[in-house]
Scaffold this motif. Structure first.
Motif, mmCIF file in Angstrom:
data_model
loop_
_atom_site.group_PDB
_atom_site.id
_atom_site.type_symbol
_atom_site.label_atom_id
_atom_site.label_comp_id
_atom_site.label_asym_id
_atom_site.label_seq_id
_atom_site.Cartn_x
_atom_site.Cartn_y
_atom_site.Cartn_z
ATOM 1 N N ALA A 123 46.846 17.418 -15.089
ATOM 2 C CA ALA A 123 46.071 18.546 -14.603
ATOM 3 C C ALA A 123 45.245 18.153 -13.384
ATOM 4 C CB ALA A 123 45.173 19.086 -15.712
ATOM 5 N N LEU A 124 44.702 16.957 -13.413
ATOM 6 C CA LEU A 124 43.849 16.512 -12.307
ATOM 7 C C LEU A 124 44.625 16.369 -11.006
ATOM 8 C CD1 LEU A 124 40.990 15.648 -11.549
ATOM 9 C CD2 LEU A 124 41.597 13.331 -12.195
ATOM 10 N N LEU A 125 45.861 15.950 -11.078
ATOM 11 C CA LEU A 125 46.660 15.781 -9.870
ATOM 12 C C LEU A 125 46.995 17.107 -9.203
ATOM 13 C CD1 LEU A 125 49.128 13.008 -11.065
ATOM 14 C CD2 LEU A 125 47.159 12.747 -9.541
ATOM 15 N N PHE A 126 47.108 18.179 -9.972
ATOM 16 C CA PHE A 126 47.490 19.474 -9.416
ATOM 17 C C PHE A 126 46.310 20.393 -9.145
ATOM 18 C CE2 PHE A 126 51.227 18.012 -11.785
ATOM 19 C CZ PHE A 126 52.136 17.967 -10.733
ATOM 20 N N LYS A 127 45.314 20.409 -10.019
ATOM 21 C CA LYS A 127 44.206 21.349 -9.895
ATOM 22 C C LYS A 127 42.954 20.753 -9.274
ATOM 23 C CE LYS A 127 45.587 25.234 -11.676
ATOM 24 N NZ LYS A 127 45.477 26.474 -10.981
ATOM 25 N N LYS A 128 42.832 19.429 -9.259
ATOM 26 C CA LYS A 128 41.672 18.724 -8.714
ATOM 27 C C LYS A 128 40.397 18.955 -9.506
ATOM 28 C CE LYS A 128 44.107 17.309 -5.205
ATOM 29 N NZ LYS A 128 45.020 16.310 -5.520
ATOM 30 N N ALA A 129 40.505 19.513 -10.690
ATOM 31 C CA ALA A 129 39.343 19.703 -11.549
ATOM 32 C C ALA A 129 39.793 19.736 -13.000
ATOM 33 C CB ALA A 129 38.620 20.998 -11.211
ATOM 34 N N VAL A 130 38.960 19.221 -13.865
ATOM 35 C CA VAL A 130 39.244 19.211 -15.297
ATOM 36 C C VAL A 130 37.972 19.631 -16.015
ATOM 37 C CG1 VAL A 130 39.895 17.780 -17.274
ATOM 38 C CG2 VAL A 130 40.911 17.347 -15.057
ATOM 39 N N VAL A 131 38.108 20.463 -17.029
ATOM 40 C CA VAL A 131 36.964 20.892 -17.833
ATOM 41 C C VAL A 131 37.093 20.238 -19.201
ATOM 42 C CG1 VAL A 131 35.794 22.855 -18.902
ATOM 43 C CG2 VAL A 131 36.792 23.086 -16.616
ATOM 44 N N PHE A 132 36.080 19.471 -19.574
ATOM 45 C CA PHE A 132 36.020 18.870 -20.903
ATOM 46 C C PHE A 132 35.074 19.713 -21.744
ATOM 47 C CE2 PHE A 132 37.094 15.301 -18.179
ATOM 48 C CZ PHE A 132 38.087 14.677 -18.902
ATOM 49 N N TYR A 133 35.472 20.041 -22.938
ATOM 50 C CA TYR A 133 34.592 20.798 -23.816
ATOM 51 C C TYR A 133 34.710 20.270 -25.232
ATOM 52 C CZ TYR A 133 38.772 23.342 -25.235
ATOM 53 O OH TYR A 133 40.006 23.668 -25.713
ATOM 54 N N GLY A 134 33.678 20.494 -25.996
ATOM 55 C CA GLY A 134 33.672 20.034 -27.377
ATOM 56 C C GLY A 134 32.254 19.764 -27.833
ATOM 57 N N PRO A 135 32.104 19.385 -29.087
ATOM 58 C CA PRO A 135 30.773 19.140 -29.631
ATOM 59 C C PRO A 135 30.120 17.907 -29.002
ATOM 60 C CG PRO A 135 32.459 18.575 -31.243
ATOM 61 C CD PRO A 135 33.156 19.187 -30.072
ATOM 62 N N PRO A 136 28.801 17.833 -29.067
ATOM 63 C CA PRO A 136 28.093 16.670 -28.524
ATOM 64 C C PRO A 136 28.524 15.373 -29.220
ATOM 65 C CG PRO A 136 26.547 18.428 -29.078
ATOM 66 C CD PRO A 136 27.890 18.834 -29.613
ATOM 67 N N GLY A 137 28.489 14.298 -28.463
ATOM 68 C CA GLY A 137 28.766 12.990 -29.033
ATOM 69 C C GLY A 137 30.227 12.645 -29.196
ATOM 70 N N THR A 138 31.115 13.334 -28.499
ATOM 71 C CA THR A 138 32.546 13.053 -28.636
ATOM 72 C C THR A 138 33.119 12.358 -27.403
ATOM 73 O OG1 THR A 138 33.051 15.293 -27.889
ATOM 74 C CG2 THR A 138 32.945 14.934 -30.268
ATOM 75 N N SER A 139 32.274 11.697 -26.640
ATOM 76 C CA SER A 139 32.666 10.870 -25.482
ATOM 77 C C SER A 139 33.252 11.653 -24.321
ATOM 78 C CB SER A 139 33.650 9.771 -25.913
ATOM 79 O OG SER A 139 33.059 8.938 -26.858
ATOM 80 N N LYS A 140 32.878 12.903 -24.165
ATOM 81 C CA LYS A 140 33.386 13.695 -23.042
ATOM 82 C C LYS A 140 32.916 13.105 -21.710
ATOM 83 C CE LYS A 140 31.502 17.422 -24.547
ATOM 84 N NZ LYS A 140 30.922 16.953 -25.793
ATOM 85 N N THR A 141 31.644 12.803 -21.591
ATOM 86 C CA THR A 141 31.108 12.273 -20.343
ATOM 87 C C THR A 141 31.705 10.909 -20.038
ATOM 88 O OG1 THR A 141 29.053 13.476 -20.669
ATOM 89 C CG2 THR A 141 28.998 11.657 -19.117
ATOM 90 N N TYR A 142 31.798 10.056 -21.020
ATOM 91 C CA TYR A 142 32.366 8.719 -20.827
ATOM 92 C C TYR A 142 33.806 8.808 -20.344
ATOM 93 C CZ TYR A 142 34.125 4.069 -21.828
ATOM 94 O OH TYR A 142 34.717 2.842 -21.727
ATOM 95 N N LYS A 143 34.603 9.619 -20.993
ATOM 96 C CA LYS A 143 36.012 9.756 -20.609
ATOM 97 C C LYS A 143 36.157 10.396 -19.231
ATOM 98 C CE LYS A 143 38.172 7.870 -23.972
ATOM 99 N NZ LYS A 143 38.928 6.654 -23.767
ATOM 100 N N ALA A 144 35.292 11.344 -18.916
ATOM 101 C CA ALA A 144 35.356 11.986 -17.605
ATOM 102 C C ALA A 144 35.060 10.980 -16.499
ATOM 103 C CB ALA A 144 34.379 13.150 -17.548
ATOM 104 N N LYS A 145 34.047 10.143 -16.694
ATOM 105 C CA LYS A 145 33.726 9.123 -15.692
ATOM 106 C C LYS A 145 34.852 8.105 -15.566
ATOM 107 C CE LYS A 145 28.719 9.397 -16.090
ATOM 108 N NZ LYS A 145 27.493 8.690 -16.500
ATOM 109 N N GLU A 146 35.423 7.717 -16.676
ATOM 110 C CA GLU A 146 36.527 6.761 -16.675
ATOM 111 C C GLU A 146 37.747 7.344 -15.942
ATOM 112 O OE1 GLU A 146 38.745 5.739 -20.447
ATOM 113 O OE2 GLU A 146 37.439 4.000 -20.244
#
Length: 75
Positions: A1-24
């Protein structure tokens, strides 16, 4: 998705490593773009933190916003 749209939306409950995975994921994507051009790769390897820091932006939506409210502006 990132290669085609240039943006990704992560969603889910707090504490599920969304921010960590997004930075990685974003750091890996930036490195991949620099690897394609050898002259830029030397610049990246000299100071990767400054390069990634200036290109990664974090956005947190308020709980009152629905996914459709946010994505609707990008379609």
């Amino acid at each position: 998705a990132l290669l085609f749209k240039k943006a990704v939306v992560f969603y889910g409950p707090p504490g599920t490593s969304k921010t960590y995975k997004a930075k990685e994921l974003s750091s890996s994507y930036i490195l991949n773009q620099y690897i394609k051009d050898k002259s830029r790769l030397v610049k990246y390897l000299a100071n990767p933190e400054d390069i990634t820091q200036n290109r990664i932006h974090h956005l947190q939506l308020h709980a009152n916003y629905a996914y459709e409210n946010f994505v609707g502006g990008f379609l």
